[in-house]
Design a protein around this motif. Structure first.
Motif, PDB file in Angstrom:
ATOM      1  N   ALA A 100      35.174  41.310  38.436  1.00 16.41           N
ATOM      2  CA  ALA A 100      35.671  39.941  38.407  1.00 16.41           C
ATOM      3  C   ALA A 100      37.044  39.846  39.051  1.00 16.41           C
ATOM      4  CB  ALA A 100      35.719  39.443  36.963  1.00 16.41           C
ATOM      5  N   ARG A 101      37.945  40.728  38.659  1.00 15.40           N
ATOM      6  CA  ARG A 101      39.306  40.687  39.200  1.00 15.40           C
ATOM      7  C   ARG A 101      39.307  40.914  40.714  1.00 15.40           C
ATOM      8  NH1 ARG A 101      43.847  40.413  36.613  1.00 15.40           N
ATOM      9  NH2 ARG A 101      44.924  41.661  38.206  1.00 15.40           N
ATOM     10  N   HIS A 102      38.515  41.866  41.176  1.00 20.78           N
ATOM     11  CA  HIS A 102      38.481  42.157  42.607  1.00 20.78           C
ATOM     12  C   HIS A 102      37.969  40.950  43.400  1.00 20.78           C
ATOM     13  CE1 HIS A 102      37.983  44.365  46.349  1.00 20.78           C
ATOM     14  NE2 HIS A 102      36.733  43.899  46.412  1.00 20.78           N
ATOM     15  N   ALA A 103      36.870  40.351  42.915  1.00 20.80           N
ATOM     16  CA  ALA A 103      36.283  39.219  43.643  1.00 20.80           C
ATOM     17  C   ALA A 103      37.243  38.049  43.730  1.00 20.80           C
ATOM     18  CB  ALA A 103      34.982  38.795  42.969  1.00 20.80           C
ATOM     19  N   VAL A 104      37.892  37.721  42.617  1.00 24.54           N
ATOM     20  CA  VAL A 104      38.795  36.566  42.604  1.00 24.54           C
ATOM     21  C   VAL A 104      40.066  36.860  43.386  1.00 24.54           C
ATOM     22  CG1 VAL A 104      40.145  35.029  41.143  1.00 24.54           C
ATOM     23  CG2 VAL A 104      37.849  35.727  40.424  1.00 24.54           C
ATOM     24  N   ALA A 105      40.648  38.037  43.198  1.00 25.35           N
ATOM     25  CA  ALA A 105      41.880  38.370  43.911  1.00 25.35           C
ATOM     26  C   ALA A 105      41.656  38.368  45.415  1.00 25.35           C
ATOM     27  CB  ALA A 105      42.391  39.733  43.451  1.00 25.35           C
ATOM     28  N   THR A 106      40.506  38.865  45.841  1.00 28.85           N
ATOM     29  CA  THR A 106      40.205  38.911  47.272  1.00 28.85           C
ATOM     30  C   THR A 106      40.011  37.513  47.855  1.00 28.85           C
ATOM     31  OG1 THR A 106      39.138  41.068  47.010  1.00 28.85           O
ATOM     32  CG2 THR A 106      38.609  39.826  48.995  1.00 28.85           C
ATOM     33  N   THR A 107      39.399  36.648  47.081  1.00 27.96           N
ATOM     34  CA  THR A 107      39.061  35.307  47.582  1.00 27.96           C
ATOM     35  C   THR A 107      40.189  34.298  47.388  1.00 27.96           C
ATOM     36  OG1 THR A 107      36.752  35.753  47.014  1.00 27.96           O
ATOM     37  CG2 THR A 107      37.340  33.465  47.485  1.00 27.96           C
ATOM     38  N   LEU A 108      40.802  34.299  46.206  1.00 32.77           N
ATOM     39  CA  LEU A 108      41.776  33.262  45.859  1.00 32.77           C
ATOM     40  C   LEU A 108      43.200  33.787  45.711  1.00 32.77           C
ATOM     41  CD1 LEU A 108      39.674  31.389  43.134  1.00 32.77           C
ATOM     42  CD2 LEU A 108      39.881  30.808  45.557  1.00 32.77           C
ATOM     43  N   GLY A 109      43.366  35.086  45.712  1.00 35.34           N
ATOM     44  CA  GLY A 109      44.691  35.665  45.526  1.00 35.34           C
ATOM     45  C   GLY A 109      44.851  36.261  44.150  1.00 35.34           C
ATOM     46  N   PRO A 110      45.703  37.291  44.003  1.00 37.98           N
ATOM     47  CA  PRO A 110      45.868  37.991  42.720  1.00 37.98           C
ATOM     48  C   PRO A 110      46.237  37.112  41.531  1.00 37.98           C
ATOM     49  CG  PRO A 110      46.850  39.253  44.502  1.00 37.98           C
ATOM     50  CD  PRO A 110      46.461  37.928  45.089  1.00 37.98           C
ATOM     51  N   PRO A 111      47.090  36.078  41.669  1.00 41.08           N
ATOM     52  CA  PRO A 111      47.437  35.287  40.472  1.00 41.08           C
ATOM     53  C   PRO A 111      46.232  34.627  39.808  1.00 41.08           C
ATOM     54  CG  PRO A 111      49.005  34.867  42.237  1.00 41.08           C
ATOM     55  CD  PRO A 111      47.868  35.646  42.846  1.00 41.08           C
ATOM     56  N   ALA A 112      45.181  34.335  40.591  1.00 46.31           N
ATOM     57  CA  ALA A 112      44.008  33.653  40.033  1.00 46.31           C
ATOM     58  C   ALA A 112      43.049  34.606  39.333  1.00 46.31           C
ATOM     59  CB  ALA A 112      43.267  32.901  41.144  1.00 46.31           C
ATOM     60  N   ALA A 113      43.215  35.898  39.526  1.00 48.40           N
ATOM     61  CA  ALA A 113      42.287  36.866  38.939  1.00 48.40           C
ATOM     62  C   ALA A 113      42.413  36.874  37.417  1.00 48.40           C
ATOM     63  CB  ALA A 113      42.571  38.256  39.489  1.00 48.40           C
ATOM     64  N   PRO A 114      41.293  36.806  36.700  1.00 48.42           N
ATOM     65  CA  PRO A 114      41.362  36.801  35.225  1.00 48.42           C
ATOM     66  C   PRO A 114      41.971  38.082  34.684  1.00 48.42           C
ATOM     67  CG  PRO A 114      39.098  37.073  35.978  1.00 48.42           C
ATOM     68  CD  PRO A 114      39.907  36.737  37.185  1.00 48.42           C
ATOM     69  N   ARG A 115      42.805  37.925  33.663  1.00 44.99           N
ATOM     70  CA  ARG A 115      43.437  39.077  33.026  1.00 44.99           C
ATOM     71  C   ARG A 115      42.638  39.556  31.819  1.00 44.99           C
ATOM     72  NH1 ARG A 115      48.201  40.293  35.089  1.00 44.99           N
ATOM     73  NH2 ARG A 115      49.026  38.832  36.633  1.00 44.99           N
ATOM     74  N   ASP A 116      41.601  38.806  31.450  1.00 42.48           N
ATOM     75  CA  ASP A 116      40.671  39.274  30.438  1.00 42.48           C
ATOM     76  C   ASP A 116      39.352  38.556  30.648  1.00 42.48           C
ATOM     77  OD1 ASP A 116      40.207  41.055  28.260  1.00 42.48           O
ATOM     78  OD2 ASP A 116      40.020  39.319  26.968  1.00 42.48           O
ATOM     79  N   LEU A 117      38.278  39.172  30.209  1.00 39.39           N
ATOM     80  CA  LEU A 117      36.945  38.594  30.350  1.00 39.39           C
ATOM     81  C   LEU A 117      36.199  38.799  29.043  1.00 39.39           C
ATOM     82  CD1 LEU A 117      34.613  38.781  33.411  1.00 39.39           C
ATOM     83  CD2 LEU A 117      33.721  39.335  31.146  1.00 39.39           C
ATOM     84  N   LEU A 118      35.687  37.710  28.508  1.00 38.57           N
ATOM     85  CA  LEU A 118      34.922  37.738  27.257  1.00 38.57           C
ATOM     86  C   LEU A 118      33.474  37.368  27.538  1.00 38.57           C
ATOM     87  CD1 LEU A 118      37.388  35.794  24.923  1.00 38.57           C
ATOM     88  CD2 LEU A 118      37.283  38.254  25.329  1.00 38.57           C
ATOM     89  N   VAL A 119      32.562  38.003  26.815  1.00 43.04           N
ATOM     90  CA  VAL A 119      31.144  37.683  26.922  1.00 43.04           C
ATOM     91  C   VAL A 119      30.701  36.993  25.644  1.00 43.04           C
ATOM     92  CG1 VAL A 119      28.811  38.636  27.061  1.00 43.04           C
ATOM     93  CG2 VAL A 119      30.624  39.566  28.502  1.00 43.04           C
ATOM     94  N   VAL A 120      30.025  35.844  25.783  1.00 37.09           N
ATOM     95  CA  VAL A 120      29.498  35.113  24.631  1.00 37.09           C
ATOM     96  C   VAL A 120      28.026  34.807  24.874  1.00 37.09           C
ATOM     97  CG1 VAL A 120      31.731  34.073  24.058  1.00 37.09           C
ATOM     98  CG2 VAL A 120      30.161  32.858  25.576  1.00 37.09           C
ATOM     99  N   ALA A 121      27.288  34.643  23.780  1.00 31.75           N
ATOM    100  CA  ALA A 121      25.866  34.307  23.904  1.00 31.75           C
ATOM    101  C   ALA A 121      25.684  32.861  24.346  1.00 31.75           C
ATOM    102  CB  ALA A 121      25.157  34.553  22.578  1.00 31.75           C
ATOM    103  N   ASP A 122      26.559  31.967  23.883  1.00 28.97           N
ATOM    104  CA  ASP A 122      26.473  30.556  24.245  1.00 28.97           C
ATOM    105  C   ASP A 122      27.880  29.982  24.309  1.00 28.97           C
ATOM    106  OD1 ASP A 122      23.518  29.710  24.238  1.00 28.97           O
ATOM    107  OD2 ASP A 122      23.706  30.784  22.341  1.00 28.97           O
TER     108      ASP A 122
END
Length: 407
Positions: free
Chosen positions: A359-381
């Motif tokens: 996630a961080r790599h994709a966003v940083a590459t496309t939108l720049g490092p500040p936009a890259a998420p600093r955490d990622l949570l998984v939820v069922a809904d």
């Protein structure tokens, strides 16, 4: 004023009849939900609808017959003619109510899915099977479309039913590019829509306004019109505009503004840009912007990148990006990703280091490092409200409680 509830399939026929009478002037104005406002309605009011509350507390919006009929007729014109409609959305909200209204304008029989039960691929296929031969349209939200494209074992008929529609209006929330690509590659005739209760529903289809509707992008501070490709606040004009908010003249005056030439405009809470050819791109809500380390980050842009980057994740649903308080950054960008439990063990609220690096790599590459998420949570809904919209306030609360304070 009658207060038709219109939440159960058995009541939709009565609601349709009441809508028909209100539009023609033969009957009083109607409200699908009980009204908090008790005063007299503005002259010409045919319908009162509540907003979904995405800008704060829900408001009660007065809509005239002319405002309601204009987008219904323009929709049929844009889509290629009158057709039969399938109702899959609650008619207490504008997207569902417009389906009822379009069936009235088209003079066709309205078919209703089981609105008392959760939306399922099997239920959609069963409802579609009850439709007449000929042209057919349906209005969906992204969550519904995702479930139809990934129906699970024994529900292959859902995709066949989806492909039988001559147009599938998709609105209520932003649809990821990955979802749109999947739908169109499958052969679904999807038309993205943009609008709100104050515009009588969708009034911009695939970025192009319906007949009679105009869109401009302005500076949020000065109100000056911005040039092509510049990002600013979206304003809408045309016959689709509501009369105003019941019991709130100040908000009505602040939201509906009139130019010196007499043109009335609705100032939305959305950010967008206009291409040189006039096509509108909605960038997200103005009040959703995350300020992290002094840099403005648009959640919708991050969500679009993540939806593509994580498209191969089994059971992937929608992605919501929010900002949570952080002592170092002011706000920290957090991605909350919906993964269906059937795809694996439930991980509701779990951290996902396996997805974080991607996630961080994709966003940083496309939108720049500040936009890259600093955490990622998984939820069922993901938490939702209204007609399938993600409840960003609830997601922010979840992320604030669950995500670590630093990363």
């Amino acid at each position: 004023m009658p207060r038709a509830e219109g939440t159960a399939p058995a009541d939709v026929a009565d609601l349709r009849a009441a809508v028909s009478a209100a539009l023609s002037g033969r009957g009083p104005a109607i409200a699908p939900s009980p009204l908090a406002f008790s005063g007299p309605l503005p002259d010409g009011t045919a319908l009162v609808l509540r907003t979904s509350g995405s800008t704060g507390l829900p408001r009660e919006v007065a809509l005239s017959a002319d405002a309601l009929v204009a987008p219904a007729r323009a929709t049929h014109e844009r889509l290629g003619g009158d057709a039969q409609w399938l109702l899959t959305l609650p008619p207490a909200h504008v997207a569902g109510l417009q389906v009822v209204l379009r069936s009235v304008v088209a003079g066709t029989r309205l078919v209703t899915a089981d609105l008392d039960s959760p939306f399922t691929a099997h239920g959609f296929a069963a409802a579609a099977a009850r439709m007449d031969a000929g042209r057919r349209y349906v209005s969906l939200v992204p969550t519904q479309l995702h479930r139809l494209l990934h129906p699970g074992p024994g529900s292959a008929a859902a995709l066949d039913a989806l492909l039988s529609f001559d147009a599938i209006l998709l609105g209520g929330a932003a649809a990821s590019p990955a979802l749109l690509t999947s739908a169109r590659e499958a052969g679904a005739l999807v038309v993205t829509t943009y609008g709100m209760t104050e515009t009588s529903g969708g009034c911009v289809y695939d970025g192009v306004t319906l007949a009679g509707v105009r869109v401009r992008v302005v500076d949020g501070s000065t109100g000056h019109r911005l040039p092509a490709d510049a990002a600013g606040v979206v304003e809408i004009s045309g016959p689709v505009l509501a009369t105003g908010y019941l019991g709130d003249e100040a908000l009505t005056a602040a939201t509906f503004r009139t130019d010196p030439d007499g043109t009335r405009w609705l100032r939305t809470s959305d950010l967008g840009s206009l291409a040189p050819d006039g096509a509108l791109t909605v960038l997200g809500r103005a009040d959703d912007v995350i300020v992290t380390g002094g840099v403005n980050v648009a959640p919708a842009a991050v969500e679009a990148v993540l939806a593509g980057a994580l498209a191969d994740v089994d059971g992937l649903g929608e992605v919501c990006v929010v900002g949570v308080p952080d002592h170092e950054w002011g706000q920290r960008v957090v991605a909350v990703v919906e993964v269906r439990p059937a795809a694996g063990p439930g991980r509701d609220g779990a951290h996902a280091p396996d997805l974080m690096a991607r996630a961080r790599h994709a966003v940083a590459t496309t939108l720049g490092p500040p936009a890259a998420p600093r955490d990622l949570l998984v939820v069922a809904d993901l938490p939702r409200r209204g007609p399938g919209k993600i409840d960003r306030a609830a997601v922010t609360d979840l992320a604030t409680r669950t995500a670590p304070r630093t990363h």
